[in-house]
Design a protein around this motif. Structure first.
Motif, short mmCIF file in Angstrom:
data_model
loop_
_atom_site.label_atom_id
_atom_site.label_comp_id
_atom_site.label_asym_id
_atom_site.label_seq_id
_atom_site.Cartn_x
_atom_site.Cartn_y
_atom_site.Cartn_z
N THR A 6 74.10 27.87 51.21
CA THR A 6 74.92 27.44 52.37
C THR A 6 75.75 26.21 52.00
O THR A 6 76.93 26.11 52.32
N GLU A 7 75.08 25.25 51.36
CA GLU A 7 75.79 24.03 50.97
C GLU A 7 76.89 24.34 49.96
O GLU A 7 77.98 23.79 50.04
N SER A 8 76.60 25.26 49.04
CA SER A 8 77.61 25.63 48.04
C SER A 8 78.80 26.28 48.69
O SER A 8 79.95 26.00 48.37
N GLU A 9 78.54 27.17 49.67
CA GLU A 9 79.64 27.85 50.36
C GLU A 9 80.49 26.85 51.10
O GLU A 9 81.73 26.91 51.08
N ALA A 10 79.85 25.89 51.74
CA ALA A 10 80.60 24.87 52.50
C ALA A 10 81.46 24.04 51.55
O ALA A 10 82.59 23.68 51.87
N LYS A 11 80.92 23.75 50.41
CA LYS A 11 81.66 22.95 49.44
C LYS A 11 82.93 23.66 48.99
O LYS A 11 84.02 23.09 48.97
N TYR A 12 82.77 24.95 48.55
CA TYR A 12 83.95 25.70 48.10
C TYR A 12 84.93 25.93 49.23
O TYR A 12 86.15 25.94 49.02
N HIS A 13 84.45 26.12 50.47
CA HIS A 13 85.34 26.30 51.62
C HIS A 13 86.18 25.06 51.83
O HIS A 13 87.39 25.12 52.10
N SER A 14 85.53 23.88 51.68
CA SER A 14 86.25 22.62 51.85
C SER A 14 87.32 22.45 50.79
O SER A 14 88.42 22.00 51.08
N ILE A 15 86.97 22.85 49.56
CA ILE A 15 87.95 22.73 48.45
C ILE A 15 89.16 23.59 48.71
O ILE A 15 90.30 23.17 48.57
N VAL A 16 88.92 24.86 49.12
CA VAL A 16 90.02 25.79 49.38
C VAL A 16 90.89 25.32 50.52
O VAL A 16 92.12 25.35 50.46
N GLU A 17 90.26 24.85 51.61
CA GLU A 17 91.02 24.44 52.77
C GLU A 17 91.85 23.19 52.51
O GLU A 17 92.88 22.98 53.13
N ASN A 18 91.42 22.36 51.58
CA ASN A 18 92.14 21.12 51.29
C ASN A 18 92.98 21.21 50.02
O ASN A 18 93.46 20.20 49.54
N SER A 19 93.11 22.39 49.48
CA SER A 19 93.90 22.56 48.26
C SER A 19 95.38 22.35 48.54
O SER A 19 95.86 22.63 49.64
N ASP A 20 96.10 21.84 47.50
CA ASP A 20 97.55 21.68 47.62
C ASP A 20 98.28 22.99 47.44
O ASP A 20 99.50 23.06 47.62
#
Length: 879
Positions: A6-20
């Motif tokens: 769950t934590e890993s999914e949240a991390k990657y989701h945050s990265i994708v959503e904040n990507s340039d």
């Protein structure tokens, strides 16, 4: 574990959503995911119809192309992974987008992952600078090297396509990037120091071995040539450079786990050692057998470079082998490869090395199979040890050795190969021992051999024979014959004494020449004493005669004949004094004219051409020695043209630089160049190499081999040198260089006055020849001098001690029995260090005479001398 996922999914989701970058997932003909960056840029929300029909997001002019590529991708066809198109946001504004596409699995089904980058600003920038960039873009894009420009901080402002291709990145990814972003630490430090030096000095530099790690994992090793970039006013604004790939890009991909496991299982089961290294020689894999062979644990070995576990010599050798395999692409098989492992004894390996490639065929390292044959090689060496010892002894005696059985050679040593000119394969078992001798020599050597075989107690007899080589030349050899006990085999030991015999003959010749030289010197000395008596009496008679007297002219003729006799003795002395010169300032053209006129009369079959520079500089040379040099050159040319030909002689002035004369040990400056060329047979390289060596000659039946050697020595002793240019069948040119003489007005010497100068001083005359004493006394008395005489060195010392106060000058003969003139001079100087001595001799002022003059003798006069010369020399010393 669920928590971690769950934590890993949240991390990657945050990265994708904040990507340039815009992240889009396209599945089943519609958009199933769009990150926040995409929503912000497009202006569309999840409720907009674009989710169902994503082509509405593409500019109408680009829809057909993008639709075609999308359908091709969906059908599994190959499509470029990156493309650019124009998108239209919700407000209708066009946006330039660069896209990258990858196939992925989304919720268990195939989907396409799009990474979209807004490149609108970049497009505008490109449009504004396109006109200027087009001027040199074509050139930079065509060259086989990378070209880049940076600002002063090292940020890239321009790169050509080679850089992009080599780096595995697009221009947009590289531009604005700092060189430190993909440089390895050691390269960063080197580039910082180099850029600083270039900035401070303004001078370009070349940097080799720069290592860069590209974004896609490639290790790129380049050679850079970097210079300073300036603006229109000359102020530094950055750097520009060329990059040359010297290693190729390296990409290592992981093998499929299942295949790797099978691969490892096989490798671990074999007895041979197996290893893999990357392109830098660092171990990435070893099997158990390799660990056993090297005596080191796998954990220790992995990650080590070959320099870490072998000594420097082995590491250097290993690097050379790997480099050859990399260069050629061919596997290498090595036998008896000696390797030294640190803290272990030396080992002997048999090794096979080949290139290791990735899935695309690019080399990423090396693999090798190793077999330890140390023990086996030791056993083999032990078996051959005895044989090798004896073979080594035979091969290194420096003697040509053959073993003969029934007159046939069964073994030939290396020295015999050199002597005979035949290879061992041609000799052993195929040639008879007697084939190397003439028919007469064969009878003699076979007769001796039969006697030795029938009586082995005869010992090891020896004798001299003439030996015929493969080329047909004959060598003088000394043969020692030995019977191998208990066999019918004979060992012949041959010593080549050809050079010894030649040297012996040349030594005898040299002794003869030395004896002739000594005889010539003695004859010249005695002849000069005789001429002195004649000259003295003639001078006395001329003093009492009026020039109008009928005998005056006859006496003058006698003086002329005396001069010619003296000139003859000078030539004899020149031969006897072995390289001592009587230097005079002379125009070389004059000597050449004299020698060529004489040579032309004797060699009518040779056509002579002359080309002399009229204002040739003056040389300081011994004329007779120079005549000898030129005549030797002419004779050498004549012998090279047995059927006649052309001899060309040229002179010119030239200036030679330090570089021109360095290899000859001469000084730079003004030189006189004499070219003597012929149209004869020419010389091969071997002949040119030895042409100036003493006793070397290509003339079998004529010539001593000293002519060119003496010519070389004479020119060398005149501070000059000779250059030879010749080719077989194309004639020969000898270029002689002599230093010019800068004439000084102060060196000009006037002609001595004809009228003798007298005096009233006391002179001690010392000479062992009564005739000289008598004539010299009359001459000196006629000049008004008081005279004391002595016929030996001892008598001269006694007379000088008794009359030391009144003796003003001693005229001392140099050659006297019991005590030489040099010894008398030294003892007179001990009695009175201010004593004035005029040395007199039939020899020239060279050798011992020069040494006496250097010790303080007042002057020298050579016999025969007339009254005018003697009076001038006396007044020169006394006044």
């Amino acid at each position: 574990m669920l928590k971690n996922l769950t934590e890993s999914e949240a991390k990657y989701h945050s990265i994708v959503e904040n990507s340039d970058e815009i992240v889009v997932i396209f599945q089943d003909g519609k958009i199933v995911f769009l990150n926040q960056k995409g929503k912000d840029l497009s202006g569309y929300s999840e409720q907009d119809p674009i989710w169902e029909n994503p082509l509405d997001f593409i500019h109408p002019e680009d829809q057909a192309l993008m639709k075609e590529r999308l359908l091709m991708r969906m059908n599994g066809m190959e499509v470029p992974p990156s493309s650019e198109f124009r998108a239209v946001n919700k407000n209708g504004d066009a946006i330039w987008i660069r896209t990258k596409v990858k196939n992925i699995i989304w919720d268990g089904h195939s989907a396409f992952l799009f990474f979209l980058t807004d490149i609108s600003a970049l497009k505008k920038s490109e449009e504004s600078s396109r006109e200027n960039a087009d001027k040199y873009k074509t050139i930079l894009e065509e060259i086989e090297e990378g070209y880049f420009e940076t600002d002063l901080k090292g940020n890239f402002v321009f790169v050509n396509s080679w850089i992009c291709k080599n780096a595995g990145m697009t221009p947009d990814e590289i531009l604005g990037m700092n060189f430190q972003s993909y440089s390895l630490p050691a390269t960063i430090r080197r580039l910082r120091r180099t850029f600083y030096r270039i900035y401070t000095s303004g001078q370009p530099e070349k940097i080799s071995g720069c290592e860069f790690m590209m974004r896609d994992g490639f290790l790129n090793i380049c050679e850079l040539r970097v210079s300073l970039r300036r603006d229109s006013e000359g102020a530094p604004v950055g750097f520009r450079g060329l990059s040359h790939d010297i290693t190729g890009r390296t990409l290592t991909e992981r093998a499929l786990r299942k295949s790797e496991e099978r691969y490892r299982t096989i490798l671990e089961s074999i007895d041979e050692g197996y290893y893999e290294v990357d392109l830098r020689g660092t171990l990435t894999f070893v099997n158990d057998a390799m660990c056993r062979i090297m005596g080191l644990d796998r954990k220790v070995l992995i990650g080590l470079n070959n320099r870490d576990y072998t000594d420097s010599a082995t590491a250097k050798k290993t690097y050379a082998i790997f480099n050859e395999v990399y260069r050629s692409g061919r596997a290498s098989e090595l036998r008896d490869y000696e390797i030294s492992i640190k803290n272990h004894s030396r080992q002997i390996w048999e090794m096979k090395i080949s290139l290791l490639h990735d899935s695309s065929g690019k080399p990423i390292g090396f693999r090798g199979i190793v077999r330890d044959v140390t023990k086996r090689r030791k056993e083999e060496r032990a078996l051959y040890e005895s044989e090798e010892r004896y073979r080594t002894i035979l091969e290194n005696t420096g003697t040509a050795i053959v073993l003969v059985e029934n007159d046939r050679i069964i073994f030939a040593g290396g020295e015999f190969e050199k002597l005979s000119g035949y290879s061992r394969n041609e000799i052993e078992g195929k040639m008879k021992w007697t084939e190397f001798f003439t028919n007469e020599e064969q009878k003699r050597i076979m007769g001796q051999h039969k006697i030795i075989l029938s009586n082995q107690a005869y010992g090891s007899p020896s004798d001299e024979f003439s030996f015929i080589t493969r080329s047909g030349t004959t060598r003088s050899i000394y043969v020692i014959t030995t019977i191998i006990p208990g066999t019918r085999q004979t060992l012949f030991s041959l010593i080549d004494i050809t050079e010894y015999k030649q040297l012996e003959n040349k030594y005898l010749q040299a002794q003869k020449m030395e004896a002739i030289g000594t005889l010539a010197g003695g004859i010249a000395h005695n002849f000069n004493n005789l001429l002195m008596g004649i000259q003295g009496n003639t001078s006395l008679m001329l003093m009492d005669l009026n020039p109008n007297h009928p005998h005056y002219r006859r006496l003058k003729n006698i003086e002329h004949q005396i001069d010619e006799g003296a000139e003859l003795t000078k030539q004899l002395l020149g031969f006897a004094r072995e390289g001592k010169y009587e230097i005079k300032r002379i125009n070389i053209n004059n000597i050449l004219e004299i020698t060529l006129n004489f040579f032309e009369k004797t060699r009518k079959d040779i056509k002579i051409r002359k080309s002399f520079q009229q204002d040739l500089w003056i040389a300081a040379v011994d004329q007779s020695q120079m005549e000898q040099v030129f005549m030797n050159m002419y004779v050498n040319a004549w012998q090279a043209m047995p059927g006649g030909g052309e001899l060309k002689v040229e002179t010119c002035n030239c200036f030679l630089s330090d570089e021109d004369v360095r290899s000859f040990g001469a000084k730079p400056g003004r030189y006189i160049q004499i070219n003597i060329s012929d149209t004869g047979e020419g010389m091969d390289k071997e002949t040119k190499k030895h042409i100036f060596e003493p006793f070397f000659t290509t003339k079998v039946s004529r010539g001593s081999g000293l002519g060119m050697a003496s010519a070389y020595g004479i020119i060398k002793n005149h501070d000059g040198f000779i250059v030879i240019d010749s080719e077989k069948g194309k004639g020969t040119v000898f270029r002689i260089y002599l230093p010019s003489f800068e004439k000084d007005k102060s060196d000009d010497r006037g002609v001595s006055k004809e009228r003798p100068l007298g005096g009233n001083e006391t002179i001690l005359l010392v000479d062992d020849e009564q005739l000289i004493i008598e004539v010299a006394m009359e001459i000196l008395a006629a000049l008004g001098y008081k005279i004391l005489t002595a016929k030996s060195g001892r008598e001269a010392l006694r007379v000088y001690r008794q009359n030391q106060e009144c003796v003003d000058l001693v005229i001392l003969d140099m050659i006297m029995p019991h005590m030489s003139g040099g010894e008398v001079f030294d003892r007179i100087k001990l009695i009175d260090k201010n004593a004035k001595v005029l040395l007199s001799s039939g020899f020239s002022a060279d050798g011992e005479a020069q040494e006496i003059i250097r010790r303080g003798c007042s002057g020298f006069i050579q016999k025969p001398f007339n009254i005018s010369k003697l009076s001038s020399k006396i007044r020169e010393i006394l006044d």
